[in-house]
Structures are given as C-alpha cells and as structure tokens.
Design an enzyme around this catalytic site. Structure first.
Site, short mmCIF file in Angstrom:
data_model
loop_
_atom_site.label_atom_id
_atom_site.label_comp_id
_atom_site.label_asym_id
_atom_site.label_seq_id
_atom_site.Cartn_x
_atom_site.Cartn_y
_atom_site.Cartn_z
N CYS A 15 0.84 -1.20 0.00
CA CYS A 15 0.00 0.00 0.00
C CYS A 15 0.87 1.26 0.00
CB CYS A 15 -0.91 -0.01 1.22
SG CYS A 15 -1.85 1.52 1.43
N CYS A 18 0.46 3.33 3.16
CA CYS A 18 1.17 2.73 4.31
C CYS A 18 2.65 3.06 4.22
CB CYS A 18 0.95 1.22 4.36
SG CYS A 18 -0.69 0.72 4.93
N ASP A 41 -1.75 16.50 -1.92
CA ASP A 41 -2.06 15.59 -3.01
C ASP A 41 -1.07 15.84 -4.14
OD1 ASP A 41 -3.47 14.66 -5.56
OD2 ASP A 41 -4.88 13.98 -4.04
N HIS A 57 -3.54 0.75 8.47
CA HIS A 57 -4.23 0.44 7.22
C HIS A 57 -5.70 0.13 7.47
CE1 HIS A 57 -4.34 -0.56 3.00
NE2 HIS A 57 -5.13 -1.55 3.33
N ASN A 101 -13.73 8.91 -1.32
CA ASN A 101 -14.09 7.94 -2.36
C ASN A 101 -14.03 6.55 -1.74
OD1 ASN A 101 -14.20 10.03 -4.28
ND2 ASN A 101 -12.02 9.86 -4.65
N GLY A 107 -14.86 5.68 -7.06
CA GLY A 107 -13.70 6.43 -7.51
C GLY A 107 -12.45 6.23 -6.67
N HIS A 112 -6.72 2.47 0.72
CA HIS A 112 -6.36 2.85 2.09
C HIS A 112 -7.23 4.08 2.33
CE1 HIS A 112 -3.09 3.44 5.32
NE2 HIS A 112 -3.93 4.46 5.49
N HIS A 114 -8.70 7.42 2.77
CA HIS A 114 -8.10 8.74 2.69
C HIS A 114 -9.19 9.76 2.43
CE1 HIS A 114 -7.91 7.06 -1.40
NE2 HIS A 114 -7.90 8.31 -1.88
N HIS A 116 -9.98 13.48 1.06
CA HIS A 116 -9.51 14.61 0.27
C HIS A 116 -10.11 15.88 0.88
CE1 HIS A 116 -8.09 12.43 -3.40
NE2 HIS A 116 -8.93 11.51 -2.95
#
Length: 126
Positions: A15, A18, A41, A57, A101, A107, A112, A114, A116
């Site tokens: 990952c 990770c 990003d 994770h 997502n 999407g 993992h 996350h 945005h």
C-alpha cells in the site's frame, strides 16, 4: 488490487499510503501525530488539495466500524484546521470540500482510507 480484508490490522506491505505513513516514500507532510498523517495531493484538483489518512491500514470507509468512530471524528475535526492553515478562506464566504471515495465505483484508486480536502477559488465560478 485491494488488500486482503484483514490488512486493516496494521500495514499492508504493497500500500502506497502505508509506505508514506512509514516514511518509506516521501510526501509533503502538513500534519502528523500517532494516528494521522496529512500531506499534499500529488495531483491537486484545487488550489488547496491535501489528504488526511489514518496511519494504520484501513482499506476504505466501507471497512470502518463502530470502533473506528473516534478516528473518523478526529480526521473530520482536523480538516477545517488544516484547510485554514493551507490557505482556504474562512466560512461562510470561503470554505472547502471533503471527499471520501469508497470502492472502485466510488472512484477510490488507493485502497487505504483517505480523505480529500479541497478548497480555494473555483475557477469555473465567475
């Protein structure tokens, strides 16, 4: 390929998030504590665009359970603080967007969890 369901116990070896959390891959870190990491990003979709991830994770929001509620709350509470630090204008005239997502149809490209956080002037609004 998504990690195995039991990978959320610690770290998934393949990952990318990770690896970023472990310091094996560099990132422009904005915030870090024992549970969370926030970083810019690499392909921003807005003037301000960063991610907040749990260090352990967790493949997706679909994998989160009741025991993850404090972690999810901490992520959402950290988002406004970091958004202002990164240059988003204050509420109500300013603001930011939070997107999670989940799954391939949602999407999600990195499996993992996350979040945005995106903000700043929207060029399509004139």
């Amino acid at each position: 390929m998504p990690p195995t369901p039991d990978a959320h116990q610690g770290h998934a070896p393949d990952c990318i998030f990770c690896k970023i959390a472990a310091g094996q891959i560099p990132a422009q870190k904005l915030y870090e504590d024992e549970e969370l990491l926030a970083f810019d990003d690499i392909n921003p979709a807005a003037p301000v665009h960063f991610l907040i991830i749990p260090k352990r994770h967790l493949p997706s929001l679909a994998h989160a359970g009741p025991a993850d509620a404090p972690l999810l709350g901490k992520i959402l509470a950290k988002a406004p603080e970091l958004a202002l630090q990164r240059g988003c204008n204050p509420y109500p005239q300013g603001g930011f967007r939070v997107v999670i997502n989940t799954g391939e149809e949602g999407g999600q490209e990195v499996h993992h969890l996350h979040v945005h956080v995106m903000g700043g002037p929207r060029p399509w609004r004139k």
